[in-house]
Design an enzyme around this catalytic site. Sequence first.
Site, PDB file in Angstrom:
ATOM      1  CE  LYS A  90       8.860 -30.996   1.716  1.00 55.78           C
ATOM      2  NZ  LYS A  90       7.804 -31.018   0.704  1.00 55.78           N
TER       3      LYS A  90
ATOM      4  CG  ASP B 285      13.386 -28.636   3.601  1.00 55.76           C
ATOM      5  OD1 ASP B 285      13.604 -28.075   2.513  1.00 55.76           O
ATOM      6  OD2 ASP B 285      12.404 -28.371   4.314  1.00 55.76           O
ATOM      7  CG  HIS B 286      14.906 -29.285  -2.336  1.00 49.08           C
ATOM      8  ND1 HIS B 286      13.601 -29.706  -2.206  1.00 49.08           N
ATOM      9  CD2 HIS B 286      14.857 -28.167  -3.095  1.00 49.08           C
ATOM     10  CE1 HIS B 286      12.801 -28.887  -2.861  1.00 49.08           C
ATOM     11  NE2 HIS B 286      13.527 -27.944  -3.402  1.00 49.08           N
TER      12      HIS B 286
ATOM     13  CE  LYS C   7      15.696 -23.941  -3.596  1.00 49.84           C
ATOM     14  NZ  LYS C   7      16.124 -24.137  -5.000  1.00 49.84           N
TER      15      LYS C   7
ATOM     16  CD  GLU D 217       5.552 -24.156  -6.290  1.00 47.79           C
ATOM     17  OE1 GLU D 217       5.800 -24.980  -7.190  1.00 47.79           O
ATOM     18  OE2 GLU D 217       5.119 -24.459  -5.174  1.00 47.79           O
TER      19      GLU D 217
ATOM     20  CG  ASP E 241       3.570 -28.891  -1.667  1.00 44.31           C
ATOM     21  OD1 ASP E 241       4.176 -29.969  -1.696  1.00 44.31           O
ATOM     22  OD2 ASP E 241       3.620 -28.059  -2.590  1.00 44.31           O
TER      23      ASP E 241
ATOM     24  CG  HIS F 121      10.480 -26.431   1.052  1.00 48.78           C
ATOM     25  ND1 HIS F 121      11.388 -27.429   1.333  1.00 48.78           N
ATOM     26  CD2 HIS F 121       9.830 -26.834  -0.062  1.00 48.78           C
ATOM     27  CE1 HIS F 121      11.284 -28.379   0.429  1.00 48.78           C
ATOM     28  NE2 HIS F 121      10.337 -28.055  -0.428  1.00 48.78           N
TER      29      HIS F 121
ATOM     30  CE  LYS G  61       2.051 -26.304  -6.201  1.00 49.51           C
ATOM     31  NZ  LYS G  61       3.200 -26.830  -6.982  1.00 49.51           N
TER      32      LYS G  61
END
Length: 512
Positions: free
Chosen positions: A172, A201-202, A206, A240, A259, A264, A364
Amino acid sequence: MSQTATARGEQWNSTGATAEAAPEPCVFVLFGASGDLARRKLLPALFQLYQRGLLPESFALVGASLSPLGREGFQASIRSSLEQSLGEQDGTAWQAFARRLDYVAMDLSRAEDYTRLGERLSQVDREWGTRGNRLFYLSVAPKLFGPVVDHLGAAGLARARSGSWVRIIVEKPFGTDLSSARQLNARLHRHFDESSIYRMDHYLGKEMVQNLLVLRFANGLFEPLWNRQHIDHVQITNAEALGMEGRGGSYEQSGAVRDMIQGHVFQVLSLLAMEPPQDLSPESVRSAKVEALQTARAFSPERIRTECVRGQYGPGQSGGSLVPGYRQERGVAADSGVETYALLTMRFDSMRWAGVPFYVRSGKRLKERVTEVVVRFKPGPFHFPGLDGQEQTEGNRLVIRIQPEEGLALRINTKVPGRGLRMREVDLSFLYAQGFGERLPEAYEPLLLEGLLGNSTLYTRRDMVERSWELVMPVLEAWGATKAEPNYAAGTWGPAEARSLLESQGRAWNRE
């Protein structure tokens, strides 16, 4: 049968359940091998898979990037990266892994360099017996995705020989809007079949995200209740605590929706909202996810105004220290209008979810780093006589923690010890790290293994990418017409409007 299925043998039985399988001999070609992602995540993940005996004996890795490292320099660089991320490594395991490492210095924009790459891959095939099976990984800047794919096609490297396979993993971001995503998809399909394209998409690697299917459909406690009759609302929080950390220039081109939410967060959302798949085959699972997003209600101007909130952090305190606002970050314009916080109220026009809002927020410089899902059930119909409103039973909560500590908690009402009937919420909890007593694989480990196996369940399909962009485009276009202004202090839970939105509906954030 697809090229991928033929190459790896039947991977799925008649019920769709996975069969035991090991990757076939192959060569892993890593474009951008000297980059940050490769050093921090990809190469350590591959080494971990090797140490666990999950890579084939006939396996080789060829790094490719502009840096003039050479084979020995590449090996030394990887050794250093492994020591930084994993600590001191067993010398025997490292030596055996290092033998499989090769390197090609190349300019990814030069067609002739791909001819040299092809020659080197043929040598690797002969040396390691990798049979022409190749997995290309694009760990490069997004602007290079298209050119690399075109050059692979022109050099004949995108076509598999008879009896072998070729796959490509694309990192991505997959486009910056609907138009660019469609263009990239079309470019990929000029050279690769959809069955050979793996969009990374990491988050899907998970453990707790993978567990959502089991949690929902393998537990009689939850499956009958997973609908509008029993669930009041769902919250997805992706928070985050960090700011830009030197990424201000690149974040200026994205913002919170591009982002995190479009990729995600929507992956998690689709797993929560989907209907049961026909079976556990990759296409059935991925189709069920897309079908869920197809029922998501489009964002009208009125919905954007009343059910969405954007924000940008100003100066504040984080981790006990004063930190600058977004507009004071390096690489950020002094009058930037990019959102660092976004809340979207997702609604699904389906029998299962009619009337149930899904509050999705990402930001963020929030109070803490956490990604979690909160499923808030409706309260039971019985109220104990003689208790005031503050003491009446509230709806139970299922809290699914995705990071940093993967696990879940079911919050129930229980009696406080002592005379009288006072109640309090308590957790019935489970943590992966405690429950299984072993190291949880990093997200890239299962993803890379599934890519080598040819199992695309944990990867994103073309229609999923495009549907996600379709949903957020009206929001991006509306917000793009004006600037986001600083409206929350760093180290808080975001704009006051986000809290007010839920309070106006008689609800509250699980974390605030």
